[in-house]
Design an enzyme around this catalytic site. Structure first.
Site, short mmCIF file in Angstrom:
data_model
loop_
_atom_site.label_atom_id
_atom_site.label_comp_id
_atom_site.label_asym_id
_atom_site.label_seq_id
_atom_site.Cartn_x
_atom_site.Cartn_y
_atom_site.Cartn_z
CD GLU A 42 -2.94 -0.87 -0.12
OE1 GLU A 42 -2.97 0.22 -0.72
OE2 GLU A 42 -3.61 -1.85 -0.50
CE1 TYR A 125 -6.64 3.00 -0.53
CE2 TYR A 125 -4.28 3.15 -0.13
CZ TYR A 125 -5.36 2.50 -0.67
OH TYR A 125 -5.17 1.32 -1.33
CG ASP A 143 -7.73 4.16 -4.14
OD1 ASP A 143 -8.98 4.11 -4.21
OD2 ASP A 143 -7.00 3.40 -4.81
#
Length: 370
Positions: A42, A125, A143
């Site tokens: 991520e 996020y 996102d």
DNA sequence: AAGTCGTGGGG
DNA sequence: TCCCCAAGACT
């Protein structure tokens, strides 16, 4: 913006997850639900496309297989692993986060988005992504894909560059996502956003959720998402002095704050920091000014000459650099006043360098070849 | 709130 | 060449 009935929501969930089960991408970080794997992927994927990330992810896992390995790694090794990915503070914050986990959390990941947000480098996020994928918490992960997908599905015309718009999307998505498969739902939205619902050339005609796409049905798909555009990069002029000290190269390490922090380049001087009368500079005067600069700032006696090559240009998000090249040489000397070191070819290859430095090497070698 | 912080790809 | 965009966070 339109509202969905509970029936429509259910139908959307089923359609999306059925599609994801057969068409979801097989990605290296989807082999398990290890929070470390989810986290590393991520962070790498922030503002970066999947295709770019894959090789970096594989190498990063080989070099730093655990949180502990990451926490103990030399920073130069970390930056080398990140070299070329950009936004280098991401990896320095990852190491701070790893140390934070070991020092304050007994090495155990917090399992909710709210708690994950307390960790360094993990924003709204990424917290939502880790919590939903690794720990099955039913929270959204908003996102760029989620903005694009849901703004089109529901014709949401809030400006996604405004702080506060994210909470609007979080409320909307929370009501739509299934509580039994939150991680798959969030990832399915990302896969959708990267395939049928791309920014420029969406292929909604073949999209599994075509009938839910209100903007498409209204012929307004490309009007979404709504965002204010960014200012253009500010031009800045530099001189790069590719300098040899004996057989070695003279390299400087950038400061610990700001752009390209702690990365290595050849001596790079802003034209504005040289005492030059005008903007258009004859190369002879430029050489003289750089020699004076080396003496004044580094206490080094430089001999230099202009290189007969085009300047290097490199555009960052907010700056556009134009870099004139000089070829220089200093006698082996005391580098006490120089923020860097001299290195041989072997040591040079170990230094983490930004893309712009690669361009400088390429241009320099093109001159040497002539 | 608005700027800062990289790079690669596509039109 | 230029602009926009891509799994954002920090200040």
């Amino acid at each position: 913006m339109i509202e969905w009935s509970p029936t429509t929501i259910k139908a959307f969930q089923t359609t999306l997850l059925t599609w994801y089960d057969t068409a979801g991408r097989d990605l290296p970080w989807r082999r398990d639900q290890e929070p470390y794997h989810v986290w590393v992927s991520e962070i790498m994927l922030q503002q970066t496309q999947v295709q770019t990330v894959i090789p970096y992810y594989e190498r990063f896992m080989a070099w730093f297989p655990t949180v502990t390995a990451l926490a103990e790694a030399p920073e130069e090794r970390l930056l080398k692993a990140w070299e070329g990915l950009g936004y280098y503070s991401r990896v320095r914050n990852m190491q701070r986060c790893a140390r934070q986990l070991l020092a304050d959390y007994e090495g155990q990941w917090p399992q909710t988005a709210a708690a994950l947000t307390e960790l360094i480098g993990i924003g709204p996020y990424t917290a939502g992504a880790i919590a939903s994928i690794a720990f099955n918490e039913p929270v959204p992960a908003v996102d760029g894909n989620a903005y694009r997908v849901f703004s089109r599905l529901l014709e949401i015309d809030a400006d996604i560059t405004k702080p506060g718009t994210r909470q609007l999307f979080e409320r909307v998505i929370s009501r739509i996502m299934p509580h039994d498969r939150p991680g798959d739902f969030n990832q399915a939205i990302m896969d959708l956003g990267a395939s049928y619902m791309t920014a420029r050339q969406p292929d909604t005609e073949h999209s599994p959720v075509k009938v839910f796409n209100q903007a498409y049905l209204d012929g307004k798909e490309l009007d979404y998402p709504v965002r204010t555009k960014k200012p253009r990069p500010q031009p800045i002029d530099y001189v790069a002095v590719v300098t040899k000290m004996g057989p070695d190269w003279l390299m400087t390490q950038r400061g610990s704050q700001g752009m390209l922090a702690n990365l290595w380049t050849v001596p790079l001087i802003k034209l504005a920091d040289l005492d030059l009368p005008t903007e258009t500079v004859p190369s002879a005067e430029l050489v003289t000014a750089v020699i004076a600069y080396f003496k004044r700032e580094y206490q080094l006696t430089l001999t230099a000459e202009p290189l007969a090559v085009r300047p290097v240009t490199h555009t960052f998000t907010h700056q556009k650099w134009t870099i004139q090249l000089l070829s220089g040489q200093v006698a082996p000397a005391d580098l006490a006043f120089f923020a860097g070191k001299s290195v041989n070819e072997e040591a040079l290859s170990q230094l983490p360098m930004p893309k712009v430095q690669t361009k400088i090497w390429d241009r320099y070698h093109s001159a040497e070849a002539k």
